[in-house]
Design an enzyme around this catalytic site. Structure first.
Site, PDB file in Angstrom:
ATOM      1  N   GLY A  76       0.620 -10.463   8.484  1.00 49.92           N
ATOM      2  CA  GLY A  76      -0.112 -11.136   7.414  1.00 49.92           C
ATOM      3  C   GLY A  76      -1.541 -11.367   7.847  1.00 49.92           C
ATOM      4  O   GLY A  76      -1.850 -11.276   9.042  1.00 49.92           O
ATOM      5  N   CYS A 103       3.932  -8.932  14.299  1.00 48.95           N
ATOM      6  CA  CYS A 103       2.588  -9.518  14.366  1.00 48.95           C
ATOM      7  C   CYS A 103       2.609 -10.976  13.894  1.00 48.95           C
ATOM      8  O   CYS A 103       3.151 -11.832  14.583  1.00 48.95           O
ATOM      9  CB  CYS A 103       1.619  -8.636  13.589  1.00 48.95           C
ATOM     10  SG  CYS A 103      -0.100  -8.973  13.984  1.00 48.95           S
ATOM     11  N   TYR A 104       2.083 -11.283  12.723  1.00 49.63           N
ATOM     12  CA  TYR A 104       2.112 -12.667  12.236  1.00 49.63           C
ATOM     13  C   TYR A 104       3.555 -13.195  12.193  1.00 49.63           C
ATOM     14  O   TYR A 104       3.817 -14.352  12.518  1.00 49.63           O
ATOM     15  CB  TYR A 104       1.491 -12.723  10.837  1.00 49.63           C
ATOM     16  CG  TYR A 104       1.435 -14.110  10.228  1.00 49.63           C
ATOM     17  CD1 TYR A 104       0.433 -15.006  10.575  1.00 49.63           C
ATOM     18  CD2 TYR A 104       2.386 -14.518   9.287  1.00 49.63           C
ATOM     19  CE1 TYR A 104       0.381 -16.273  10.010  1.00 49.63           C
ATOM     20  CE2 TYR A 104       2.344 -15.783   8.717  1.00 49.63           C
ATOM     21  CZ  TYR A 104       1.333 -16.651   9.084  1.00 49.63           C
ATOM     22  OH  TYR A 104       1.287 -17.907   8.532  1.00 49.63           O
ATOM     23  N   HIS A 190       2.368  -2.859  15.249  1.00 47.25           N
ATOM     24  CA  HIS A 190       2.923  -2.520  13.931  1.00 47.25           C
ATOM     25  C   HIS A 190       3.746  -1.233  14.020  1.00 47.25           C
ATOM     26  O   HIS A 190       3.190  -0.139  13.903  1.00 47.25           O
ATOM     27  CB  HIS A 190       1.792  -2.349  12.916  1.00 47.25           C
ATOM     28  CG  HIS A 190       1.160  -3.647  12.533  1.00 47.25           C
ATOM     29  ND1 HIS A 190       1.577  -4.387  11.460  1.00 47.25           N
ATOM     30  CD2 HIS A 190       0.169  -4.344  13.129  1.00 47.25           C
ATOM     31  CE1 HIS A 190       0.851  -5.497  11.389  1.00 47.25           C
ATOM     32  NE2 HIS A 190      -0.009  -5.499  12.389  1.00 47.25           N
ATOM     33  N   GLU A 192       5.571   0.041  11.924  1.00 45.90           N
ATOM     34  CA  GLU A 192       5.706   0.727  10.625  1.00 45.90           C
ATOM     35  C   GLU A 192       4.600   1.744  10.348  1.00 45.90           C
ATOM     36  O   GLU A 192       4.770   2.614   9.503  1.00 45.90           O
ATOM     37  CB  GLU A 192       5.765  -0.312   9.490  1.00 45.90           C
ATOM     38  CG  GLU A 192       4.473  -1.083   9.200  1.00 45.90           C
ATOM     39  CD  GLU A 192       4.278  -2.313  10.101  1.00 45.90           C
ATOM     40  OE1 GLU A 192       4.944  -2.394  11.159  1.00 45.90           O
ATOM     41  OE2 GLU A 192       3.440  -3.168   9.757  1.00 45.90           O
ATOM     42  N   SER A 244       6.993  12.046 -20.251  1.00 44.70           N
ATOM     43  CA  SER A 244       5.554  12.297 -20.198  1.00 44.70           C
ATOM     44  C   SER A 244       5.218  13.571 -19.432  1.00 44.70           C
ATOM     45  O   SER A 244       4.093  14.047 -19.471  1.00 44.70           O
ATOM     46  CB  SER A 244       4.865  11.115 -19.500  1.00 44.70           C
ATOM     47  OG  SER A 244       5.127  11.181 -18.105  1.00 44.70           O
ATOM     48  N   ASP A 248       8.236  10.684 -12.565  1.00 41.86           N
ATOM     49  CA  ASP A 248       9.090   9.525 -12.832  1.00 41.86           C
ATOM     50  C   ASP A 248       9.922   9.724 -14.092  1.00 41.86           C
ATOM     51  O   ASP A 248      11.141   9.575 -14.084  1.00 41.86           O
ATOM     52  CB  ASP A 248       8.254   8.239 -13.002  1.00 41.86           C
ATOM     53  CG  ASP A 248       7.404   7.949 -11.792  1.00 41.86           C
ATOM     54  OD1 ASP A 248       7.640   8.594 -10.749  1.00 41.86           O
ATOM     55  OD2 ASP A 248       6.504   7.098 -11.880  1.00 41.86           O
ATOM     56  N   LYS A 396       7.985   5.674  -4.769  1.00 35.23           N
ATOM     57  CA  LYS A 396       7.625   6.984  -5.340  1.00 35.23           C
ATOM     58  C   LYS A 396       8.197   8.156  -4.516  1.00 35.23           C
ATOM     59  O   LYS A 396       8.700   9.124  -5.079  1.00 35.23           O
ATOM     60  CB  LYS A 396       6.094   7.087  -5.391  1.00 35.23           C
ATOM     61  CG  LYS A 396       5.572   8.261  -6.150  1.00 35.23           C
ATOM     62  CD  LYS A 396       5.440   7.903  -7.601  1.00 35.23           C
ATOM     63  CE  LYS A 396       4.824   9.013  -8.402  1.00 35.23           C
ATOM     64  NZ  LYS A 396       4.646   8.598  -9.801  1.00 35.23           N
TER      65      LYS A 396
END
Ligand code: XMP
Length: 540
Positions: A76, A103-104, A190, A192, A244, A248, A396
């Site tokens: 954060g 981290c935070y 981090h 990630e 469309s 998605d 996504k």
């Protein structure tokens, strides 16, 4: 301390998940405002375990009811000893669920459990070499000296009792720590982010070895459960879906069709703002190749009339949204009645919009508003469908995987983002049939050349914009006075920020030559070299 009770509706939304079906193999990520919280969730899912991002203020009681196998506290932007910073419910340490603080999140763990965090002389930003002191569980199979990505001004200077050191870096004495007995882990870096080599292994170690999750979150499992859920929810009722042409709505159509067959009606409202050959191509694919019937509504003339004389971008968008609803309403009355609207809401929208669109009386999610990515604005109050949103648990990249597994071709799966109002917002000023034709021809050349150079998947978007002004040129011996085309090619991770693409000069040259020579009404091509911010990707 800042902790708030989660409202009952949010809890209902959280608990009513596919994860329930997937035997509660779920990791909860508590979000402390890090730009990487979603990324943590995606990484967990990459190792085939379902994850949910919840607000940092979710109470321990609510978390217990969800019975996750593990909890990850995100990083954060705050420093834990500033006033009024986000805190987690201290009762989470007694849940007997493994917790990883990043981290935070690690600082909170250390501070709340009696250790000490302080502002360090030098922060550490960027890559750091991780020296591993304990290779067991969290750091199993991670190479000593591996690169991990750091971004912190505060550091742990004293571990809480019961904790041991797992790893350090040159500037960070406590880069990874653990209380093995209580299964509490903290990392200063981090794991990630893509720059952290071995970061995914660390996440996998936490999720699989420490939390003992089974890899149940697979595309096949998702599709099976989603189909079961759709059938259970919809029963024998009729469902309407607005197609469309994007990934998605196409993946949604495939999934819904697989689940409920001819109870589904797909409608493709052609506003007249699609790219060249796209409507025909889409219809052919769906009808002939996929055998999913599509109701085609040619509303091009209607939209052009509605936009006559309109130049202001927001007004254009409003009119397009409004007219879409109008046409949609007519179509649904003509083809209906329908009980449900299938909508391609994705997980990031769910995280952002939380409790919106919940009918306070029934608690049911209703289509008061169709998401902006469908660009059809708000539906009128008397047109209230029940919603079925089978993609609302997916990011996504997961939708792409699902689409692929259902047999969607790459041209749809990898399609670049295309705004709902389409070419109408790429014609600056008034939209006319003549300008649409010019832009369509120029846009086709851009796409052809980008494809030829193998850059379609390398860039986020590549397209043409038509300016309403005209400039002087010369062709042959004749003076020309025609429109310029702006070439916009950008790279981006998520569309939130973007950079103009450093494409080869010869590509720019070919595109420029072809457009000026082949597209009547254009005598100049310019390349937009503005990043976002301060620019936006689209021109309107
Ligand atoms: P901007 O222009 O805001 O665009 O930098 C960011 C991303 O969003 C897309 N975009 C839209 N997508 N409906 C959409 O579905 C819209 O009205 C819309 N406007 C912009 C844009 O193409 C880019 O990918």
């Amino acid at each position: 301390m800042k902790t708030e009770q989660l409202s009952p509706t949010s809890f209902q939304q959280i608990s009513n998940t596919l994860a329930e079906e997937l035997n509660r193999q779920i990791i909860v990520i508590l979000d402390f405002g890090s730009q990487y919280s979603e990324l943590i969730a995606r990484r967990v899912r990459e190792v085939e375990v379902y994850s949910e991002v919840l607000s940092y203020c979710t109470t321990a009681d609510v978390i217990r009811q969800l019975s996750p196998k593990g909890i990850i506290l995100s990083g954060g932007p705050n420093s834990i000893y500033e006033d009024d910073v986000p805190q987690c419910d201290p009762k989470i340490w007694d849940l007997e669920i493994p917790i990883l603080g990043v981290c935070y999140g690690m600082h909170l763990m250390v501070q709340q459990l009696g250790g000490e965090v302080a502002k360090t002389q030098r922060g550490e930003y960027g890559k750091a070499s991780l020296h591993i002191d304990d290779f067991t569980n969290l750091l199993t199979d991670i190479e000593n000296g591996t690169t991990m990505w750091m971004s912190h001004g505060d550091s742990v200077i004293q571990m809480p009792s019961g904790f041991e050191l797992l790893a350090h870096t040159e500037n960070t004495p406590y880069a990874a720590i653990a209380n093995h007995e209580k299964k509490l882990y903290g990392v200063q870096f981090h794991p990630e982010v893509a720059h952290s080599v071995g970061g995914l292994s660390l996440i996998s170690n936490f999720v699989h070895h420490i939390c003992e999750c089974k890899p149940t979150w697979t595309t096949t499992a998702f599709v099976e459960e989603a189909i079961r859920e759709i059938r259970g929810r919809v029963g024998n009722e009729q469902v309407l879906l607005a197609l469309s042409g994007g990934v998605d709505s196409s993946a949604l159509a495939f999934l819904m069709h697989k689940a409920i067959g001819n109870q589904l009606t797909c409608v493709f409202i052609d506003q007249g703002f699609m790219r060249k050959h796209e409507p025909e191509r889409l219809l052919k694919l769906f009808k002939e190749q996929f055998h999913i019937p599509v109701e085609y509504v040619d509303a091009g003339a209607h939209f052009l009339t509605a936009l006559a004389g309109v130049t202001e971008p927001e007004k254009k968008r409003r009119i397009i949204g409004h007219e879409f609803i109008h046409v949609f309403e007519e179509v649904s009355k003509r083809l209906g009645p329908f009980d449900y609207l299938a909508q391609g809401t994705l997980y990031p929208d769910v995280i952002e919009s939380a409790d919106t669109n919940v009918d306070p009386q029934t608690g049911e999610r209703v289509a008061m508003k169709i998401k902006s990515h469908h660009n059809v604005g708000g539906l009128p109050k008397d047109l209230r469908f029940k919603l079925v949103e089978p993609l609302r648990k997916l990011f996504k990249d997961e939708v792409r995987k699902v689409g692929r597994s259902l047999g969607l071709p790459e041209e749809i799966v990898q399609r670049q983002p295309f705004p709902g109002p389409g070419l109408a917002i790429r014609i600056i000023g008034e939209v006319t049939a003549e300008r649409l034709n010019i832009l369509r021809d120029a846009d086709l050349i851009v796409r052809q050349e980008i494809n030829k150079h193998g850059l379609y998947n390398e860039c986020w978007q590549a397209f043409a914009v038509l300016l309403p002004i005209r400039s002087v040129g010369v062709m042959g011996d004749r003076r020309t006075y025609a429109h310029p085309i702006v070439l916009r090619i950008v790279t981006s991770e998520d569309g939130m920020t973007a950079d103009w693409a450093r494409v080869p000069y010869n590509l720019l040259e070919v595109i420029s030559n072809r457009i000026v020579n082949e597209v009547k009404g254009v005598n100049r091509v310019v390349y937009d070299i503005t990043s976002k911010p301060p620019g936006t990707i689209e021109w309107e």
